[in-house]
Every structure is written in C-alpha cells, then in structure tokens.
Design a protein around this motif. Structure first.
Motif, PDB file in Angstrom:
ATOM      1  N   ARG A  76       0.812  -1.210   0.000  1.00  0.00           N
ATOM      2  CA  ARG A  76       0.000   0.000   0.000  1.00  0.00           C
ATOM      3  C   ARG A  76       0.848   1.264   0.000  1.00  0.00           C
ATOM      4  O   ARG A  76       0.520   2.269  -0.625  1.00  0.00           O
ATOM      5  CB  ARG A  76      -0.939  -0.010   1.217  1.00  0.00           C
ATOM      6  CG  ARG A  76      -1.965   1.118   1.227  1.00  0.00           C
ATOM      7  CD  ARG A  76      -2.949   0.934   2.359  1.00  0.00           C
ATOM      8  NE  ARG A  76      -3.604  -0.361   2.292  1.00  0.00           N
ATOM      9  CZ  ARG A  76      -4.658  -0.644   1.513  1.00  0.00           C
ATOM     10  NH1 ARG A  76      -5.143   0.300   0.717  1.00  0.00           N
ATOM     11  NH2 ARG A  76      -5.203  -1.845   1.513  1.00  0.00           N
ATOM     12  N   ASP A  77       1.958   1.241   0.714  1.00  0.00           N
ATOM     13  CA  ASP A  77       2.793   2.431   0.825  1.00  0.00           C
ATOM     14  C   ASP A  77       3.976   2.431  -0.144  1.00  0.00           C
ATOM     15  O   ASP A  77       4.718   3.412  -0.203  1.00  0.00           O
ATOM     16  CB  ASP A  77       3.321   2.560   2.264  1.00  0.00           C
ATOM     17  CG  ASP A  77       2.193   2.687   3.280  1.00  0.00           C
ATOM     18  OD1 ASP A  77       1.190   3.346   2.958  1.00  0.00           O
ATOM     19  OD2 ASP A  77       2.322   2.113   4.377  1.00  0.00           O
ATOM     20  N   GLY A  78       4.144   1.353  -0.896  1.00  0.00           N
ATOM     21  CA  GLY A  78       5.326   1.239  -1.743  1.00  0.00           C
ATOM     22  C   GLY A  78       5.287   2.095  -2.987  1.00  0.00           C
ATOM     23  O   GLY A  78       6.304   2.634  -3.417  1.00  0.00           O
ATOM     24  N   GLY A  79       4.120   2.203  -3.594  1.00  0.00           N
ATOM     25  CA  GLY A  79       3.953   3.062  -4.751  1.00  0.00           C
ATOM     26  C   GLY A  79       4.797   2.655  -5.953  1.00  0.00           C
ATOM     27  O   GLY A  79       5.221   1.508  -6.102  1.00  0.00           O
ATOM     28  N   VAL A  80       5.046   3.637  -6.801  1.00  0.00           N
ATOM     29  CA  VAL A  80       5.747   3.395  -8.058  1.00  0.00           C
ATOM     30  C   VAL A  80       7.157   2.868  -7.821  1.00  0.00           C
ATOM     31  O   VAL A  80       7.629   1.970  -8.538  1.00  0.00           O
ATOM     32  CB  VAL A  80       5.794   4.686  -8.911  1.00  0.00           C
ATOM     33  CG1 VAL A  80       6.690   4.501 -10.123  1.00  0.00           C
ATOM     34  CG2 VAL A  80       4.389   5.084  -9.348  1.00  0.00           C
ATOM     35  N   GLN A  81       7.855   3.390  -6.815  1.00  0.00           N
ATOM     36  CA  GLN A  81       9.233   2.964  -6.576  1.00  0.00           C
ATOM     37  C   GLN A  81       9.319   1.490  -6.238  1.00  0.00           C
ATOM     38  O   GLN A  81      10.200   0.776  -6.729  1.00  0.00           O
ATOM     39  CB  GLN A  81       9.868   3.818  -5.467  1.00  0.00           C
ATOM     40  CG  GLN A  81      10.159   5.246  -5.882  1.00  0.00           C
ATOM     41  CD  GLN A  81      10.979   5.310  -7.162  1.00  0.00           C
ATOM     42  OE1 GLN A  81      12.006   4.644  -7.304  1.00  0.00           O
ATOM     43  NE2 GLN A  81      10.509   6.111  -8.127  1.00  0.00           N
ATOM     44  N   GLU A  82       8.404   1.008  -5.412  1.00  0.00           N
ATOM     45  CA  GLU A  82       8.415  -0.416  -5.089  1.00  0.00           C
ATOM     46  C   GLU A  82       8.071  -1.243  -6.324  1.00  0.00           C
ATOM     47  O   GLU A  82       8.676  -2.308  -6.564  1.00  0.00           O
ATOM     48  CB  GLU A  82       7.433  -0.722  -3.965  1.00  0.00           C
ATOM     49  CG  GLU A  82       7.456  -2.194  -3.550  1.00  0.00           C
ATOM     50  CD  GLU A  82       6.448  -2.517  -2.474  1.00  0.00           C
ATOM     51  OE1 GLU A  82       5.984  -3.679  -2.455  1.00  0.00           O
ATOM     52  OE2 GLU A  82       6.107  -1.627  -1.669  1.00  0.00           O
ATOM     53  N   MET A  83       7.125  -0.776  -7.116  1.00  0.00           N
ATOM     54  CA  MET A  83       6.780  -1.485  -8.346  1.00  0.00           C
ATOM     55  C   MET A  83       7.998  -1.596  -9.262  1.00  0.00           C
ATOM     56  O   MET A  83       8.294  -2.670  -9.806  1.00  0.00           O
ATOM     57  CB  MET A  83       5.641  -0.755  -9.065  1.00  0.00           C
ATOM     58  CG  MET A  83       5.227  -1.383 -10.390  1.00  0.00           C
ATOM     59  SD  MET A  83       4.013  -0.389 -11.306  1.00  0.00           S
ATOM     60  CE  MET A  83       5.080   0.955 -11.899  1.00  0.00           C
ATOM     61  N   LEU A  84       8.736  -0.501  -9.421  1.00  0.00           N
ATOM     62  CA  LEU A  84       9.931  -0.511 -10.265  1.00  0.00           C
ATOM     63  C   LEU A  84      10.987  -1.463  -9.722  1.00  0.00           C
ATOM     64  O   LEU A  84      11.680  -2.149 -10.486  1.00  0.00           O
ATOM     65  CB  LEU A  84      10.495   0.902 -10.386  1.00  0.00           C
ATOM     66  CG  LEU A  84       9.630   1.914 -11.151  1.00  0.00           C
ATOM     67  CD1 LEU A  84      10.249   3.308 -11.071  1.00  0.00           C
ATOM     68  CD2 LEU A  84       9.454   1.494 -12.602  1.00  0.00           C
ATOM     69  N   GLN A  85      11.118  -1.524  -8.402  1.00  0.00           N
ATOM     70  CA  GLN A  85      12.083  -2.443  -7.789  1.00  0.00           C
ATOM     71  C   GLN A  85      11.721  -3.889  -8.093  1.00  0.00           C
ATOM     72  O   GLN A  85      12.586  -4.710  -8.424  1.00  0.00           O
ATOM     73  CB  GLN A  85      12.142  -2.203  -6.281  1.00  0.00           C
ATOM     74  CG  GLN A  85      12.791  -0.878  -5.896  1.00  0.00           C
ATOM     75  CD  GLN A  85      12.600  -0.535  -4.432  1.00  0.00           C
ATOM     76  OE1 GLN A  85      12.066  -1.346  -3.662  1.00  0.00           O
ATOM     77  NE2 GLN A  85      13.004   0.665  -4.045  1.00  0.00           N
ATOM     78  N   HIS A  86      10.437  -4.222  -7.982  1.00  0.00           N
ATOM     79  CA  HIS A  86       9.993  -5.578  -8.311  1.00  0.00           C
ATOM     80  C   HIS A  86      10.312  -5.898  -9.776  1.00  0.00           C
ATOM     81  O   HIS A  86      10.788  -6.993 -10.100  1.00  0.00           O
ATOM     82  CB  HIS A  86       8.487  -5.719  -8.078  1.00  0.00           C
ATOM     83  CG  HIS A  86       8.083  -5.841  -6.643  1.00  0.00           C
ATOM     84  ND1 HIS A  86       8.673  -6.737  -5.788  1.00  0.00           N
ATOM     85  CD2 HIS A  86       7.135  -5.183  -5.923  1.00  0.00           C
ATOM     86  CE1 HIS A  86       8.106  -6.638  -4.578  1.00  0.00           C
ATOM     87  NE2 HIS A  86       7.170  -5.700  -4.648  1.00  0.00           N
ATOM     88  N   LEU A  87      10.028  -4.945 -10.657  1.00  0.00           N
ATOM     89  CA  LEU A  87      10.264  -5.167 -12.080  1.00  0.00           C
ATOM     90  C   LEU A  87      11.752  -5.353 -12.376  1.00  0.00           C
ATOM     91  O   LEU A  87      12.141  -6.202 -13.187  1.00  0.00           O
ATOM     92  CB  LEU A  87       9.713  -3.998 -12.897  1.00  0.00           C
ATOM     93  CG  LEU A  87       8.190  -3.862 -12.927  1.00  0.00           C
ATOM     94  CD1 LEU A  87       7.787  -2.504 -13.495  1.00  0.00           C
ATOM     95  CD2 LEU A  87       7.558  -4.982 -13.761  1.00  0.00           C
ATOM     96  N   ALA A  88      12.586  -4.565 -11.706  1.00  0.00           N
ATOM     97  CA  ALA A  88      14.028  -4.633 -11.944  1.00  0.00           C
ATOM     98  C   ALA A  88      14.619  -5.921 -11.391  1.00  0.00           C
ATOM     99  O   ALA A  88      15.532  -6.508 -11.984  1.00  0.00           O
ATOM    100  CB  ALA A  88      14.714  -3.423 -11.316  1.00  0.00           C
ATOM    101  N   ARG A  89      14.093  -6.370 -10.244  1.00  0.00           N
ATOM    102  CA  ARG A  89      14.602  -7.618  -9.658  1.00  0.00           C
ATOM    103  C   ARG A  89      14.184  -8.804 -10.509  1.00  0.00           C
ATOM    104  O   ARG A  89      14.927  -9.758 -10.641  1.00  0.00           O
ATOM    105  CB  ARG A  89      14.102  -7.782  -8.220  1.00  0.00           C
ATOM    106  CG  ARG A  89      14.878  -6.964  -7.206  1.00  0.00           C
ATOM    107  CD  ARG A  89      14.615  -7.448  -5.795  1.00  0.00           C
ATOM    108  NE  ARG A  89      13.215  -7.273  -5.407  1.00  0.00           N
ATOM    109  CZ  ARG A  89      12.754  -6.236  -4.713  1.00  0.00           C
ATOM    110  NH1 ARG A  89      13.584  -5.266  -4.360  1.00  0.00           N
ATOM    111  NH2 ARG A  89      11.492  -6.155  -4.396  1.00  0.00           N
ATOM    112  N   GLY A  90      12.959  -8.752 -11.020  1.00  0.00           N
ATOM    113  CA  GLY A  90      12.380  -9.729 -11.936  1.00  0.00           C
ATOM    114  C   GLY A  90      12.942 -11.139 -11.826  1.00  0.00           C
ATOM    115  O   GLY A  90      13.558 -11.501 -10.839  1.00  0.00           O
TER     116      GLY A  90
END
Length: 328
Positions: A33-47
């Motif tokens: 809930r608090d992660g926002g775009v930055q957390e989403m980008l981190q997940h995508l980059a870690r992939g």
C-alpha cells in the motif's frame, strides 16, 4: 509454459483472480500500500516478471524499461487504460488488455447513486441531522420526467440507461461508434452539441484519450440546461474542473457527482471539497465485492491467455496489432 511470475500493482487481488493464477502455478507478487511506483519498479528490476496486472499505479516508460525483455503482457484490472503507456508497450510488442464489463454494473449503480445524492442533497441533509438540525425546508430534483444524457454507450452506459428508464427518465445518447438498437427507448444523437441542451443530467462513460481530454469544458457546461447535474464515474481528465467550479458558482449547474478527478488522490484543500452541491467519492465505482471478483478473474484470465498462447478476443486488446496471431 514454466511457472510464471505475475506482478500485481496493488496490495491485494480478489480470490476469484488469485486462485486462477495459483492454480496454474504462478508466483504472484504484490506492491504494498505504501510502496507506490518505486516499489513497483524495484519488483520489475529484480524480476524476471512475465506479466503485470495493473490497477492504480502508472505504468510508463520507466516501468517497461525496468521490466526488460521477459515481460509479455500488461492486463488492466478495469476498463480504463490511460495509466499505461500503450505506445511503449506496442513498440515492445507487449499487449495491453482491458477487462470490459467486469465492473460495469457496479460503476453504473454508483452513477445512479451520485445522481440521486446530488439531486436530493443527501450528504448535506445527513450532516445537518448529525449536527442537531432538523431542517425540512428546501427542495430537490426529481429524476422521473427529466432527461439523462449519456456520453458513451458501452456496457456501463447501457446499464445506466436501463436503470434510468426504470426511474422514468428519458435517455438520450451520444456515442459515435455505438449502433442504434431496434425498438429501444433510448434515443441516439449524432453530436455532443445536440445532446447537451437536452441533458438535465449528464453522465460520462468514455475512456480518457487525446480526443476526449477536457471534452466537457466551459462551452459544454454552458450548453446544459440551467439546474443540470453532471456525473462523472469515468475519468477526471474528461472534465475541465476550473470550468465546472465556475458553472457551479454561477448557479448554472445544480450540482455534480464525481468519482474521478484530474489529479488523484483529491487533496482536502481542493476547491471541489468546499462545495456542498458536489458529492465526491474516491474513484471506487468498481469497488464492490461482485465487481472486484469479476474484474480480478478477467484480468487473471487475460494474463494467462497471453502467456499460454491461448486465443484472445480482439475487443479486449488495446493494441491488437501486437497479437495478430493470437487475437480472435
């Protein structure tokens, strides 16, 4: 295909969708809930991430870059797609899919609820009683006998029309791509200019695109009959909010019911929040148990269809040219 990893850009997904993904062995990751775009980008980059179920967070150039070459599909948890950079997705050969009609009934019901709430000033009446005031003076608007103008006549617009007819309203529609329905009580017109002067209530049901951005501005609001009501459960960018505030302040409009806004979340100091003739909700037209289940199920099915090479209805592909061999 081997077990896929699916990123959901919100903290939860209704069991109707989550169960489908897990039944096919998918590993599902959520954005907090608090992660926002930055957390989403981190997940995508870690992939690597094979598919994304996109709900509220913007999925733009940076997100596609972070995802790399493994990403195969972006499936919208809903019907709107303005928060996804479709041009970048198309350039990368990634289909963007929507979930039409899954939450349509719930959105349509909220549109009617907003009409009623504005017409009868329900939030102000409720607040007065809670403040110890028993004031029966004043009057509201009756829906029956008035004309509802609909901009957009897809699944949601049609559901609104059915309910409005049940209230005894006349329904007039402008949608350049909709086809006339034989024996329908709904009247179709060929321009916004012909629709607006007849619309005691105006309800918007079109996606936000370059063509529809700001489509309801000063001129359009002035074309509405005096004491008209504007309802927007589609996208905030369809309406020029400065022009809307001016039309309300002048007394030309009776009120407005808004579920979507040009900038979200709406801040408490926004001028819209100061007006008792405006009823607000937090972009939650599709937030019912039935709608969330249906939308999650459809979004999950779309992800799996692409990843497993199953046929997809061309109507749910925002950019079907990237899926010519698998779109039906």
């Amino acid at each position: 295909m081997p077990s896929a990893t699916i990123l959901v850009t919100v903290p939860t997904l209704a069991p109707a969708g989550l169960d489908i993904l897990r039944a096919e062995g998918c590993h599902v990751i959520f954005t907090s809930r608090d992660g926002g775009v930055q957390e989403m980008l981190q997940h995508l980059a870690r992939g690597p991430i094979d598919g994304v179920i996109s709900r509220t967070l913007p999925f733009g150039v940076e997100a596609f870059a972070a995802a790399g070459s493994r990403l195969k599909v972006v499936s919208r948890h809903g019907v709107g797609f303005d928060n996804v950079d479709v041009a970048t997705a198309t350039a990368k050969g990634i289909p963007v899919l929507i979930a039409p009609a899954a939450n349509g009934q719930s959105v349509a019901e909220l549109a009617l609820a907003l009409m009623l709430a504005v017409a009868r000033r329900l939030p102000a009446r409720d607040a007065a009683i809670r403040a110890g005031e028993w004031d029966r003076s004043g009057s509201g608007l009756q829906l029956s006998g008035r004309t509802l103008g609909l901009v957009g006549y897809g699944g949601i617009g049609k559901a609104v029309a059915r309910m409005a007819l049940g209230f005894g309203m006349r329904v007039v529609v402008f949608d350049p791509v909709a086809k006339p329905e034989p024996d329908s009580a709904v009247e179709m017109v060929d321009s916004l200019e012909r629709l607006l002067p007849r619309s005691n209530f105006l309800s918007l049901h079109v996606p936000l695109t370059v063509q529809t951005q700001g489509m309801i501005g000063k001129r359009e609001l002035e074309a509405l009959p005096r004491n008209a009501v504007l309802v927007n459960t589609a996208r905030g960018g369809l309406v020029d909010e400065t022009a809307l505030l001016a039309a309300l302040a002048s007394g030309h409009l009776y009120g407005a019911g808004l579920d979507t806004f040009a900038s979200e979340p709406l801040m408490p100091n926004d001028p819209l929040c100061t007006r008792s003739d405006v009823v607000l909700s937090a972009h939650m037209g599709g937030s019912t148990d039935a709608a969330l289940d249906a939308t999650a199920r459809m979004a999950a099915q779309h992800v799996l269809a692409v990843l497993n090479g199953r046929p997809i209805d061309r109507a749910v592909c925002v950019n079907p040219e990237v899926l010519k061999e698998t779109c039906s």
